[in-house]
Scaffold this motif. Sequence first.
Motif, short mmCIF file in Angstrom:
data_model
loop_
_atom_site.label_atom_id
_atom_site.label_comp_id
_atom_site.label_asym_id
_atom_site.label_seq_id
_atom_site.Cartn_x
_atom_site.Cartn_y
_atom_site.Cartn_z
N GLU A 147 0.97 -1.17 -0.13
CA GLU A 147 0.02 -0.03 -0.06
C GLU A 147 1.15 1.36 0.05
O GLU A 147 0.55 2.27 -0.67
N ARG A 148 2.04 1.18 0.63
CA ARG A 148 2.76 2.35 0.85
C ARG A 148 3.58 2.75 -0.69
O ARG A 148 3.63 3.86 -1.01
N HIS A 149 3.87 1.53 -1.45
CA HIS A 149 4.27 1.42 -2.68
C HIS A 149 3.41 2.38 -3.64
O HIS A 149 3.66 3.07 -4.46
N ARG A 150 2.09 1.85 -3.53
CA ARG A 150 0.90 2.38 -4.32
C ARG A 150 0.89 3.69 -4.12
O ARG A 150 0.48 4.64 -4.94
N ARG A 151 0.81 4.34 -2.89
CA ARG A 151 0.75 5.59 -2.32
C ARG A 151 1.83 6.47 -2.90
O ARG A 151 1.53 7.44 -3.39
N VAL A 186 9.69 13.86 -4.01
CA VAL A 186 8.51 13.03 -3.78
C VAL A 186 8.80 11.89 -2.67
O VAL A 186 9.19 10.84 -3.30
N GLY A 187 8.57 11.76 -1.53
CA GLY A 187 8.96 10.81 -0.71
C GLY A 187 8.90 11.35 0.93
O GLY A 187 8.23 11.98 1.27
N ILE A 221 7.22 16.84 -1.27
CA ILE A 221 5.82 16.16 -1.38
C ILE A 221 5.69 15.10 -0.51
O ILE A 221 6.54 14.11 -0.82
N ASP A 222 5.18 15.01 0.39
CA ASP A 222 4.67 13.93 1.45
C ASP A 222 3.88 12.84 1.05
O ASP A 222 2.88 13.08 0.45
N THR A 223 4.50 11.63 0.64
CA THR A 223 3.98 10.59 0.03
C THR A 223 3.05 9.68 1.03
O THR A 223 2.14 8.88 0.68
#
Length: 315
Positions: free
Chosen positions: A45-49, A89-90, A110-112
């Motif tokens: 799920e973190r990967h998808r976000r 992004v991360g 950008i907070d993922t």
Amino acid sequence: MTLAPRAVLVHRTTEYAELLARHGTHGQAAFFLSSRDRDIREVAERHRRTHRALAEVAAAVPHRWRQSRVERADLDRFLFGPEDVVVVVGQDGLVANAAKYLSGQPVVGIDTDPGRNPGVLVRHRAADAGKLLAEAAGGRGGVDELTMVEAVADDSQRLLALNEICLGPAGHQTIRYRLTADGRPASPKAGGPAKTKTGAGIGAEAQASSGVLVGTGTGATGWLRSLWQERGSALALPGPADRRLLWFVREAWPSPTTGTSLVSGELTPTERLSLTVESDRLVAFGDGMESDALTLTWGQTVHVGVSGTTLRLLG
């Protein structure tokens, strides 16, 4: 002709992608984790976000702009241009990883994974990327000038870092060096006979230790703070934009030829901490990136202090 701005999207390989690279398939990775009482669903799920955020930021880049992507592992080989707007992004640490390769370009974090990341440096959401890019390119919006630390060797090697620079042995050994410090020290401790006073600074001392850490106000939320707290230091921690640094010697070893008197202090922009190598090899790396380090051998000197370069981070 003036070049259109370029949006450079900085990201890193996700934990899920690393698991797939190691185990081959989702099923094998899931089995590996489940056998250790871990669930792959959270990692996936973190990967998808992360990938949704990357896609949303990429879609927000204006059509007339150029666009590039660079993975964390390739930052040392990527050529940033003066017209770039850097979008990280991360996680917070990824901003620090990118900062050492920049020279004044505006940075948008950008907070993922809001709520999981502290959000100190990745302050924004992917949905706001279009507005933030326009503000960065137009010089609008609030920009924080975050202090950076630099190390310059006597052979002109140079290293920048946003959080801290660590100087020490390449492995887990003790390194010998002579430390010369400008600035204001912390309360002195009893040391060996190797300490000498200098006219311009607070002193010089032959030392043996596991290394020296020099950190900024941004780094004062991490490794620097842990050393400061452990020592019960009387020095005030700097803020991210404060033009001063703190330094600590880690595990200094007293002996007939090495002392422990100069173990911490403060540096302003006109002051430097200097180390002259008196053993086989010393490495200096910034913000945890040991793969991109300075290497110094016996007799070489490195000077560490406040950098003239700052990180221009959109607030």
